[in-house]
Design a protein around this motif. Structure first.
Motif, PDB file in Angstrom:
ATOM      1  N   PHE A 100       0.829  -1.203   0.000  1.00  0.00           N
ATOM      2  CA  PHE A 100       0.000   0.000   0.000  1.00  0.00           C
ATOM      3  C   PHE A 100       0.865   1.254   0.000  1.00  0.00           C
ATOM      4  CE2 PHE A 100      -1.989   3.399   2.505  1.00  0.00           C
ATOM      5  CZ  PHE A 100      -3.101   3.656   1.713  1.00  0.00           C
ATOM      6  N   LEU A 101       1.901   1.277   0.858  1.00  0.00           N
ATOM      7  CA  LEU A 101       2.772   2.446   0.932  1.00  0.00           C
ATOM      8  C   LEU A 101       3.538   2.661  -0.365  1.00  0.00           C
ATOM      9  CD1 LEU A 101       4.141   2.022   4.573  1.00  0.00           C
ATOM     10  CD2 LEU A 101       2.729   3.916   3.719  1.00  0.00           C
ATOM     11  N   PHE A 102       3.996   1.571  -0.962  1.00  0.00           N
ATOM     12  CA  PHE A 102       4.716   1.690  -2.231  1.00  0.00           C
ATOM     13  C   PHE A 102       3.819   2.309  -3.296  1.00  0.00           C
ATOM     14  CE2 PHE A 102       5.886  -0.105  -6.405  1.00  0.00           C
ATOM     15  CZ  PHE A 102       7.142   0.466  -6.528  1.00  0.00           C
ATOM     16  N   ILE A 103       2.596   1.827  -3.401  1.00  0.00           N
ATOM     17  CA  ILE A 103       1.659   2.368  -4.392  1.00  0.00           C
ATOM     18  C   ILE A 103       1.369   3.839  -4.105  1.00  0.00           C
ATOM     19  CG2 ILE A 103      -0.713   2.234  -5.253  1.00  0.00           C
ATOM     20  CD1 ILE A 103      -0.531  -0.815  -4.854  1.00  0.00           C
ATOM     21  N   LEU A 104       1.247   4.190  -2.829  1.00  0.00           N
ATOM     22  CA  LEU A 104       0.975   5.576  -2.450  1.00  0.00           C
ATOM     23  C   LEU A 104       2.115   6.494  -2.882  1.00  0.00           C
ATOM     24  CD1 LEU A 104      -1.091   7.342  -0.886  1.00  0.00           C
ATOM     25  CD2 LEU A 104       0.310   6.955   1.152  1.00  0.00           C
ATOM     26  N   PHE A 105       3.353   6.099  -2.564  1.00  0.00           N
ATOM     27  CA  PHE A 105       4.506   6.910  -2.971  1.00  0.00           C
ATOM     28  C   PHE A 105       4.650   6.927  -4.493  1.00  0.00           C
ATOM     29  CE2 PHE A 105       5.882   6.390   1.464  1.00  0.00           C
ATOM     30  CZ  PHE A 105       6.348   7.673   1.737  1.00  0.00           C
ATOM     31  N   LEU A 106       4.376   5.811  -5.128  1.00  0.00           N
ATOM     32  CA  LEU A 106       4.483   5.735  -6.582  1.00  0.00           C
ATOM     33  C   LEU A 106       3.492   6.682  -7.258  1.00  0.00           C
ATOM     34  CD1 LEU A 106       5.869   4.340  -8.980  1.00  0.00           C
ATOM     35  CD2 LEU A 106       4.082   2.593  -8.899  1.00  0.00           C
ATOM     36  N   ILE A 127      12.349  -6.977  -6.328  1.00  0.00           N
ATOM     37  CA  ILE A 127      13.640  -7.573  -5.937  1.00  0.00           C
ATOM     38  C   ILE A 127      13.796  -7.500  -4.422  1.00  0.00           C
ATOM     39  CG2 ILE A 127      16.153  -7.279  -6.017  1.00  0.00           C
ATOM     40  CD1 ILE A 127      15.703  -6.258  -8.955  1.00  0.00           C
ATOM     41  N   GLY A 128      13.564  -6.304  -3.865  1.00  0.00           N
ATOM     42  CA  GLY A 128      13.685  -6.169  -2.422  1.00  0.00           C
ATOM     43  C   GLY A 128      12.691  -7.041  -1.683  1.00  0.00           C
ATOM     44  N   LYS A 129      11.456  -7.044  -2.152  1.00  0.00           N
ATOM     45  CA  LYS A 129      10.380  -7.770  -1.477  1.00  0.00           C
ATOM     46  C   LYS A 129      10.581  -9.285  -1.533  1.00  0.00           C
ATOM     47  CE  LYS A 129       5.395  -8.560  -2.008  1.00  0.00           C
ATOM     48  NZ  LYS A 129       4.192  -8.190  -2.760  1.00  0.00           N
ATOM     49  N   ASP A 130      10.936  -9.805  -2.705  1.00  0.00           N
ATOM     50  CA  ASP A 130      10.983 -11.247  -2.899  1.00  0.00           C
ATOM     51  C   ASP A 130      12.292 -11.898  -2.462  1.00  0.00           C
ATOM     52  OD1 ASP A 130       8.473 -10.990  -3.920  1.00  0.00           O
ATOM     53  OD2 ASP A 130       9.033 -11.212  -6.008  1.00  0.00           O
ATOM     54  N   PHE A 131      13.395 -11.125  -2.455  1.00  0.00           N
ATOM     55  CA  PHE A 131      14.690 -11.745  -2.172  1.00  0.00           C
ATOM     56  C   PHE A 131      15.389 -11.166  -0.946  1.00  0.00           C
ATOM     57  CE2 PHE A 131      13.895 -12.009  -6.775  1.00  0.00           C
ATOM     58  CZ  PHE A 131      13.757 -13.381  -6.865  1.00  0.00           C
ATOM     59  N   PHE A 132      14.853 -10.105  -0.362  1.00  0.00           N
ATOM     60  CA  PHE A 132      15.349  -9.597   0.915  1.00  0.00           C
ATOM     61  C   PHE A 132      14.171  -9.596   1.899  1.00  0.00           C
ATOM     62  CE2 PHE A 132      18.298  -7.998  -2.266  1.00  0.00           C
ATOM     63  CZ  PHE A 132      19.526  -8.287  -1.689  1.00  0.00           C
ATOM     64  N   ASN A 133      13.406  -8.499   1.920  1.00  0.00           N
ATOM     65  CA  ASN A 133      12.115  -8.483   2.612  1.00  0.00           C
ATOM     66  C   ASN A 133      11.320  -7.273   2.140  1.00  0.00           C
ATOM     67  OD1 ASN A 133      12.576  -6.147   4.402  1.00  0.00           O
ATOM     68  ND2 ASN A 133      14.038  -7.486   5.449  1.00  0.00           N
ATOM     69  N   LYS A 134      10.062  -7.195   2.543  1.00  0.00           N
ATOM     70  CA  LYS A 134       9.173  -6.157   2.018  1.00  0.00           C
ATOM     71  C   LYS A 134       9.658  -4.752   2.348  1.00  0.00           C
ATOM     72  CE  LYS A 134       5.059  -9.057   2.592  1.00  0.00           C
ATOM     73  NZ  LYS A 134       3.766  -9.171   3.309  1.00  0.00           N
ATOM     74  N   LYS A 135      10.184  -4.594   3.547  1.00  0.00           N
ATOM     75  CA  LYS A 135      10.612  -3.255   3.958  1.00  0.00           C
ATOM     76  C   LYS A 135      11.806  -2.792   3.141  1.00  0.00           C
ATOM     77  CE  LYS A 135       8.742  -3.443   8.640  1.00  0.00           C
ATOM     78  NZ  LYS A 135       7.907  -4.624   8.377  1.00  0.00           N
ATOM     79  N   ILE A 136      12.709  -3.692   2.809  1.00  0.00           N
ATOM     80  CA  ILE A 136      13.838  -3.325   1.948  1.00  0.00           C
ATOM     81  C   ILE A 136      13.330  -2.980   0.550  1.00  0.00           C
ATOM     82  CG2 ILE A 136      15.896  -4.242   0.781  1.00  0.00           C
ATOM     83  CD1 ILE A 136      16.586  -5.700   3.340  1.00  0.00           C
ATOM     84  N   GLY A 137      12.352  -3.714   0.063  1.00  0.00           N
ATOM     85  CA  GLY A 137      11.765  -3.391  -1.235  1.00  0.00           C
ATOM     86  C   GLY A 137      11.146  -2.017  -1.241  1.00  0.00           C
ATOM     87  N   ARG A 139       8.869   0.152  14.361  1.00  0.00           N
ATOM     88  CA  ARG A 139       9.715  -0.032  13.182  1.00  0.00           C
ATOM     89  C   ARG A 139       9.058   0.509  11.913  1.00  0.00           C
ATOM     90  NH1 ARG A 139      12.082  -5.911  12.117  1.00  0.00           N
ATOM     91  NH2 ARG A 139      12.884  -5.514  14.206  1.00  0.00           N
ATOM     92  N   LEU A 140       7.771   0.202  11.703  1.00  0.00           N
ATOM     93  CA  LEU A 140       7.097   0.678  10.496  1.00  0.00           C
ATOM     94  C   LEU A 140       6.974   2.194  10.502  1.00  0.00           C
ATOM     95  CD1 LEU A 140       5.746  -0.104   7.842  1.00  0.00           C
ATOM     96  CD2 LEU A 140       3.564  -0.267   9.072  1.00  0.00           C
ATOM     97  N   GLY A 141       6.681   2.761  11.678  1.00  0.00           N
ATOM     98  CA  GLY A 141       6.572   4.212  11.780  1.00  0.00           C
ATOM     99  C   GLY A 141       7.891   4.896  11.479  1.00  0.00           C
ATOM    100  N   VAL A 142       8.978   4.334  11.991  1.00  0.00           N
ATOM    101  CA  VAL A 142      10.307   4.901  11.718  1.00  0.00           C
ATOM    102  C   VAL A 142      10.636   4.771  10.233  1.00  0.00           C
ATOM    103  CG1 VAL A 142      12.771   4.658  12.177  1.00  0.00           C
ATOM    104  CG2 VAL A 142      11.126   4.463  14.054  1.00  0.00           C
ATOM    105  N   LEU A 143      10.286   3.621   9.665  1.00  0.00           N
ATOM    106  CA  LEU A 143      10.516   3.409   8.237  1.00  0.00           C
ATOM    107  C   LEU A 143       9.772   4.447   7.405  1.00  0.00           C
ATOM    108  CD1 LEU A 143      11.693   1.568   5.985  1.00  0.00           C
ATOM    109  CD2 LEU A 143       9.558   0.283   6.090  1.00  0.00           C
ATOM    110  N   VAL A 144       8.505   4.687   7.762  1.00  0.00           N
ATOM    111  CA  VAL A 144       7.719   5.686   7.036  1.00  0.00           C
ATOM    112  C   VAL A 144       8.342   7.072   7.191  1.00  0.00           C
ATOM    113  CG1 VAL A 144       5.481   6.864   6.932  1.00  0.00           C
ATOM    114  CG2 VAL A 144       5.575   4.380   7.160  1.00  0.00           C
ATOM    115  N   THR A 145       8.870   7.365   8.369  1.00  0.00           N
ATOM    116  CA  THR A 145       9.545   8.651   8.592  1.00  0.00           C
ATOM    117  C   THR A 145      10.731   8.815   7.649  1.00  0.00           C
ATOM    118  OG1 THR A 145       8.899   8.629  10.923  1.00  0.00           O
ATOM    119  CG2 THR A 145      10.701  10.095  10.310  1.00  0.00           C
TER     120      THR A 145
END
Length: 519
Positions: free
Chosen positions: A22-28, A119-129, A370-376
């Motif tokens: 959802f966040l990725f689509i929002l920023f995109l 790439i980030g989501k599937d081979f590292f994790n969603k937050k890195i993606g 963690r998610l809040g800091v990531l969004v920041t």
């Protein structure tokens, strides 16, 4: 010790619609809104040269004319066919609707962002993606090149696809992924030959893997071919090699021009003036608050990789793919310009995302948030990008006033205050008559002349020594210049009785200045 785990449980490609999605689509969506502000930018010098010589020509000429490296063959071939399909017959017609062609680079841009996130989501994790996607969006050089009518955008998309399916094969041994790698490799080399530098990174990493997995004595045993066939990396190296071979065959009509021209010759091997410093600085895009996180993340990533090397092959491969092209350029001494490495922006974004994630993960007090800091961090990147774009616009205006023209990864004159079509139309409507004398001085000369030709405006080149008889003719004299302030000073010094007046406002890189003798 092998760099690849013998048993690896791959992540699921589709894990449902998450908060990160959802966040990725929002920023995109926000990013697309910003990109659309540039979708109708006028064409500048290099774009016009490309369109005239390699797009608005017979397809055979697109495939066989490589007199300069501007012909990014695959990219221009697609543009050639696309414009024929939509019925655009000439450069002058396209000048009225640049967005019709810039829609293709917009598609490549969105494709790149989608694959970087995947790439980030599937081979590292969603937050890195998510981090990687937003970091790439807010990288100024990526933004500057995203909609250009040149082959860099499609190259970034194709390189991201190769990396994705390369990792997919390494993890899942998916044979269809190998086919996709082969086809995409052929396409990316046929787009820009310098992409070979990136592909060699795959080969070098694969070679190191094979050396560490198979002792030299095993290479002479009969069963080695069977072992290589079942290895995770060797078939991938073979697929890339086949793709490169296909591209070289496609280049056959212009092979000498592509690989043995003056632009690719070497100068001083191991030349210290490599572009890596410029690239890393410009890719950072003044997001200086990230540096502390990057420093912490680098230490933690190195420590973690040392403890679990087998589980971190993706990260080592990513490092190799990003840095190896610079090493080749450095070793060859080819003096490659910084723009030749802009295609590495997706891998820079993934690299930074990994380091930032490790830093955030290591701070215990942030675990609950963690998610809040990531969004920041993401919001910081986005607003830093908006602020920096505003700062660049002001900087380019100051360059205009002081007589400077910048063309690089970060500051590019054709991205700001560049309106040749609008300026020419306004001049025609308000000042032009057939007795006017038009003098071209210093404004994107090879590009702007095409706008004059579009409206059948005759011109000649500015020569200070020949100005006096023109001024005595009684006709209105208009000088086209990027730097009217400097022209005012020059005329005031050489012709004190002549008045110079800027008639095209606001200030841009294409200005009409009226010269007239005062009474």
């Amino acid at each position: 010790m092998a760099l690849i785990p013998e048993k690896f449980k791959p992540r699921k490609v589709f894990e449902g619609f998450s908060k990160e999605d959802f966040l990725f689509i929002l920023f995109l969506l926000g990013y697309v809104v910003i990109l659309l502000q540039n979708i109708n930018l006028d064409f500048w010098n290099d774009e016009i040269y490309t369109l005239k010589n390699f797009v608005f020509v017979p397809i055979a000429q697109t495939l066989t004319d490589y007199h300069v490296p501007n012909n990014h063959v695959l990219f221009n071939l697609v543009n050639n066919i696309y414009l024929k399909i939509i019925g655009i017959q000439s450069l002058y017609e396209l000048m009225d609707k640049p967005y019709l062609l810039r829609l293709l680079p917009l598609f490549y841009c969105l494709l790149t962002l989608d694959y970087v996130y995947a790439i980030g989501k599937d081979f590292f994790n969603k937050k890195i993606g998510l981090l990687a996607g937003v970091i790439l969006m807010t990288t100024i050089p990526y933004f500057n090149f995203a909609l250009q009518i040149r082959g860099y955008g499609v190259s970034m998309a194709l390189l991201s696809i190769i990396f994705y399916y390369g990792l997919q094969y390494i993890h899942q041994k998916n044979k269809l992924a190998l086919f996709k790698v082969t086809i995409t490799t052929a396409a990316v080399v046929y787009a820009i030959p310098l992409n070979l530098y990136f592909l060699l990174g795959f080969w070098v990493y694969g070679l190191v893997h094979l050396i560490t997995k198979f002792p030299v004595r095993d290479l002479f045993k009969r069963r080695i071919l069977n072992k290589l066939r079942h290895d995770r990396f060797f078939p991938l190296m073979l697929s890339i090699s086949i793709g490169v071979l296909i591209a070289l065959l496609l280049y056959y009509p212009v092979f000498k021009e592509v690989f043995f021209n003056d632009y690719v010759k070497t100068y001083t091997p191991f030349w210290v003036g490599s572009a890596i410093g410029v690239i890393i600085r410009d890719f950072l895009s003044f997001r200086f608050l990230l540096i502390l996180l990057l420093f912490i993340g680098a230490i933690l990533s190195y420590s973690y990789i040392q403890k679990t090397p087998k589980k971190k092959l993706d990260f080592w491969l990513l490092l190799t793919l990003f840095f190896f092209p610079f090493f080749i350029s450095f070793a060859r001494g080819d003096h490659a310009p910084a723009r030749a490495f802009v295609n590495l922006a997706p891998f820079y974004a993934l690299f930074l995302a990994k380091l930032i994630y490790e830093a955030l993960k290591a701070i215990p007090r942030l675990q609950k948030f963690r998610l809040g800091v990531l969004v920041t961090v993401l919001v910081y990147c986005f607003f830093s990008f908006l602020w920096e774009r505003r700062s660049i616009d002001h900087k380019m205006l100051s360059y205009l006033k002081s007589g400077q023209k910048e063309q690089g990864l970060y500051y590019s004159y054709y991205m700001n205050h560049f309106r040749p079509l609008e300026v020419t139309r306004s001049f025609l409507a308000n000042y032009f008559d057939h007795s006017s004398i038009i003098l071209l001085k210093d404004c994107d000369g090879h590009g702007f002349t095409n706008y004059l030709d579009k409206f059948h405006i005759s011109y000649q080149y500015f020569n200070l020594k020949e100005l006096d008889p023109l001024l005595s003719s009684g006709n209105n004299i208009f000088v086209i210049t990027s730097f009217p302030n400097q022209l005012h000073e020059l005329i005031k010094k050489e012709y004190p009785d002549v008045k110079s007046k800027l008639v095209s406002e606001p200030l841009s890189y294409n200005n009409f200045v009226l010269l007239k003798r005062g009474k």
